[in-house]
Write a protein that holds these residues in place. Structure first.
Motif, PDB file in Angstrom:
ATOM      1  N   ARG A  23       0.824  -1.226   0.000  1.00 38.38           N
ATOM      2  CA  ARG A  23       0.000   0.000   0.000  1.00 38.38           C
ATOM      3  C   ARG A  23       0.843   1.254   0.000  1.00 38.38           C
ATOM      4  O   ARG A  23       0.370   2.329  -0.339  1.00 38.38           O
ATOM      5  N   GLU A  24       2.106   1.116   0.420  1.00 37.84           N
ATOM      6  CA  GLU A  24       2.972   2.305   0.505  1.00 37.84           C
ATOM      7  C   GLU A  24       3.818   2.503  -0.743  1.00 37.84           C
ATOM      8  O   GLU A  24       4.552   3.492  -0.843  1.00 37.84           O
ATOM      9  N   VAL A  25       3.749   1.576  -1.672  1.00 38.44           N
ATOM     10  CA  VAL A  25       4.602   1.687  -2.868  1.00 38.44           C
ATOM     11  C   VAL A  25       3.914   2.597  -3.876  1.00 38.44           C
ATOM     12  O   VAL A  25       2.787   2.333  -4.306  1.00 38.44           O
ATOM     13  N   ARG A  26       4.576   3.699  -4.189  1.00 37.62           N
ATOM     14  CA  ARG A  26       4.006   4.658  -5.142  1.00 37.62           C
ATOM     15  C   ARG A  26       4.529   4.423  -6.551  1.00 37.62           C
ATOM     16  O   ARG A  26       3.908   4.805  -7.531  1.00 37.62           O
ATOM     17  N   SER A  27       5.704   3.852  -6.647  1.00 36.18           N
ATOM     18  CA  SER A  27       6.331   3.658  -7.964  1.00 36.18           C
ATOM     19  C   SER A  27       7.329   2.510  -7.847  1.00 36.18           C
ATOM     20  O   SER A  27       7.929   2.297  -6.783  1.00 36.18           O
ATOM     21  N   ILE A  28       7.490   1.773  -8.953  1.00 39.29           N
ATOM     22  CA  ILE A  28       8.546   0.751  -8.955  1.00 39.29           C
ATOM     23  C   ILE A  28       9.644   1.122  -9.954  1.00 39.29           C
ATOM     24  O   ILE A  28      10.495   0.306 -10.281  1.00 39.29           O
ATOM     25  N   ASP A  29       9.604   2.381 -10.411  1.00 42.46           N
ATOM     26  CA  ASP A  29      10.553   2.828 -11.438  1.00 42.46           C
ATOM     27  C   ASP A  29      12.010   2.621 -11.023  1.00 42.46           C
ATOM     28  O   ASP A  29      12.867   2.389 -11.856  1.00 42.46           O
ATOM     29  N   ASP A  30      12.269   2.732  -9.725  1.00 39.62           N
ATOM     30  CA  ASP A  30      13.652   2.681  -9.252  1.00 39.62           C
ATOM     31  C   ASP A  30      14.212   1.272  -9.168  1.00 39.62           C
ATOM     32  O   ASP A  30      15.391   1.104  -8.854  1.00 39.62           O
ATOM     33  N   TYR A  31      13.369   0.272  -9.365  1.00 40.87           N
ATOM     34  CA  TYR A  31      13.809  -1.096  -9.078  1.00 40.87           C
ATOM     35  C   TYR A  31      13.853  -1.950 -10.334  1.00 40.87           C
ATOM     36  O   TYR A  31      12.917  -1.915 -11.143  1.00 40.87           O
ATOM     37  N   ARG A  32      14.894  -2.721 -10.412  1.00 40.17           N
ATOM     38  CA  ARG A  32      14.973  -3.678 -11.516  1.00 40.17           C
ATOM     39  C   ARG A  32      14.454  -5.039 -11.051  1.00 40.17           C
ATOM     40  O   ARG A  32      13.916  -5.818 -11.837  1.00 40.17           O
ATOM     41  N   THR A  33      14.614  -5.338  -9.781  1.00 41.71           N
ATOM     42  CA  THR A  33      14.161  -6.621  -9.237  1.00 41.71           C
ATOM     43  C   THR A  33      13.129  -6.362  -8.150  1.00 41.71           C
ATOM     44  O   THR A  33      13.338  -5.525  -7.271  1.00 41.71           O
ATOM     45  N   VAL A  34      12.022  -7.078  -8.235  1.00 38.94           N
ATOM     46  CA  VAL A  34      10.948  -6.918  -7.260  1.00 38.94           C
ATOM     47  C   VAL A  34      10.587  -8.295  -6.706  1.00 38.94           C
ATOM     48  O   VAL A  34      10.348  -9.235  -7.462  1.00 38.94           O
ATOM     49  N   VAL A  35      10.562  -8.395  -5.381  1.00 41.16           N
ATOM     50  CA  VAL A  35      10.106  -9.621  -4.717  1.00 41.16           C
ATOM     51  C   VAL A  35       8.722  -9.324  -4.148  1.00 41.16           C
ATOM     52  O   VAL A  35       8.564  -8.390  -3.356  1.00 41.16           O
ATOM     53  N   LEU A  36       7.734 -10.094  -4.581  1.00 43.41           N
ATOM     54  CA  LEU A  36       6.355  -9.883  -4.128  1.00 43.41           C
ATOM     55  C   LEU A  36       5.939 -10.995  -3.184  1.00 43.41           C
ATOM     56  O   LEU A  36       6.207 -12.170  -3.464  1.00 43.41           O
ATOM     57  N   GLY A  37       5.238 -10.641  -2.113  1.00 39.87           N
ATOM     58  CA  GLY A  37       4.767 -11.681  -1.197  1.00 39.87           C
ATOM     59  C   GLY A  37       3.441 -11.329  -0.583  1.00 39.87           C
ATOM     60  O   GLY A  37       3.193 -10.173  -0.222  1.00 39.87           O
ATOM     61  N   ALA A  38       2.569 -12.330  -0.475  1.00 42.82           N
ATOM     62  CA  ALA A  38       1.252 -12.110   0.134  1.00 42.82           C
ATOM     63  C   ALA A  38       0.702 -13.445   0.625  1.00 42.82           C
ATOM     64  O   ALA A  38       1.090 -14.508   0.122  1.00 42.82           O
ATOM     65  N   PRO A  39      -0.213 -13.375   1.585  1.00 42.04           N
ATOM     66  CA  PRO A  39      -0.818 -14.624   2.083  1.00 42.04           C
ATOM     67  C   PRO A  39      -2.036 -15.002   1.253  1.00 42.04           C
ATOM     68  O   PRO A  39      -2.623 -14.155   0.576  1.00 42.04           O
ATOM     69  N   PHE A  40      -2.409 -16.251   1.330  1.00 38.27           N
ATOM     70  CA  PHE A  40      -3.674 -16.670   0.730  1.00 38.27           C
ATOM     71  C   PHE A  40      -4.777 -16.647   1.778  1.00 38.27           C
ATOM     72  O   PHE A  40      -4.580 -17.048   2.927  1.00 38.27           O
ATOM     73  N   TYR A  41      -5.920 -16.127   1.346  1.00 39.47           N
ATOM     74  CA  TYR A  41      -7.144 -16.215   2.146  1.00 39.47           C
ATOM     75  C   TYR A  41      -8.221 -16.759   1.225  1.00 39.47           C
ATOM     76  O   TYR A  41      -8.537 -16.135   0.209  1.00 39.47           O
TER      77      TYR A  41
END
Ligand SMILES: Cc1cc2nc3c(=O)[nH]c(=O)nc-3n(C[C@H](O)[C@H](O)[C@H](O)COP(=O)(O)O)c2cc1C
Length: 209
Positions: free
Chosen positions: A40-58
């Motif tokens: 929710r706090e990420v405004r842009s991913i322009d600065d990153y070449r690598t992104v690790v995403l994580g979330a739980p399942f509900y």
């Protein structure tokens, strides 16, 4: 684009946030600069070449925050090196179910094509549940009623996966995309127009009451 890695997570009760933080710490130990942020706090991913995403399942789905994140940053993610983790199973014999849920999620978002994806056990504490999750405990037939509190997060496995992500980045998973030529394609080969359709579809779904 900086060499900094973004670890972006969604978490309702904090267990996935703690997994994300451990992954971020391990990546730092491997020599990378890491920003670890709530999606929710990420405004842009322009600065990153690598992104690790994580979330739980509900109930077989990622929380809305995580689905929004995919919608908001779809084209950007399709042009980046992405690794994905999910937290889930809260009973030792259920890890295969969580893996299946993650495979289905990745199949539905086939433009994402992570270079690595992994599931980890989650934490289950009925005492902290709020809202709809708490209501599930009222149903006599709910399988959750029979489950004792548990924390199935396997920290050595989490650190091992984070180190494997670091190895992949070092080995060149993070290659810049070729300059645009003709129709734009993501790294996965999916056309950006098909990603646009996906996002429009997601946004229509999100707008439904
Ligand atoms: C109501 C409820 C439904 C859940 N549904 C699933 C599910 O479908 N698949 C799964 O693998 N884990 C499921 N879990 C386990 C959660 O993913 C696990 O508790 C996770 O650690 C929660 O992460 P958080 O603390 O970051 O919110 C469920 C948990 C609850 C309380």
């Amino acid at each position: 684009m900086r060499g900094t890695i973004l670890v972006a997570y969604a978490s309702r009760y904090g267990s996935t946030r703690e997994v994300a933080e451990r992954i971020a710490d391990t990546l730092r130990e491997c020599g990378y600069e890491v920003d670890c942020r709530d999606m929710r706090e990420v405004r842009s991913i322009d600065d990153y070449r690598t992104v690790v995403l994580g979330a739980p399942f509900y109930y077989g789905r990622w929380p809305r925050t995580a689905r929004h994140f995919l919608s908001r940053f779809g084209p950007g993610l399709a042009h980046r090196d992405v690794a994905v983790f999910a937290t889930g199973h809260i009973a030792a014999d259920k890890s295969a179910d969580t893996r299946t849920q993650l495979d289905i999620l990745l199949e539905r978002n086939d433009w994402l094509r992570p270079f690595s994806s992994e599931i980890f056990g989650g934490r289950w504490d009925p005492a902290v549940l709020r809202g709809p999750q708490r209501m599930m405990l009222w149903f006599p037939a709910s399988p959750l009623r029979a489950l004792p509190p548990a924390d199935l997060r396997d920290w050595p496995a989490i650190e091992k996966w984070a180190r494997s992500v670091a190895e992949s980045v070092k080995a060149g998973a993070a290659q810049p995309n070729p300059p645009n030529a003709g129709q734009q394609h993501s790294r996965s080969g999916a056309s950006l127009s098909s990603i646009g359709e996906y996002i429009a579809d997601q946004q229509r779904k999100e707008l439904r009451p």
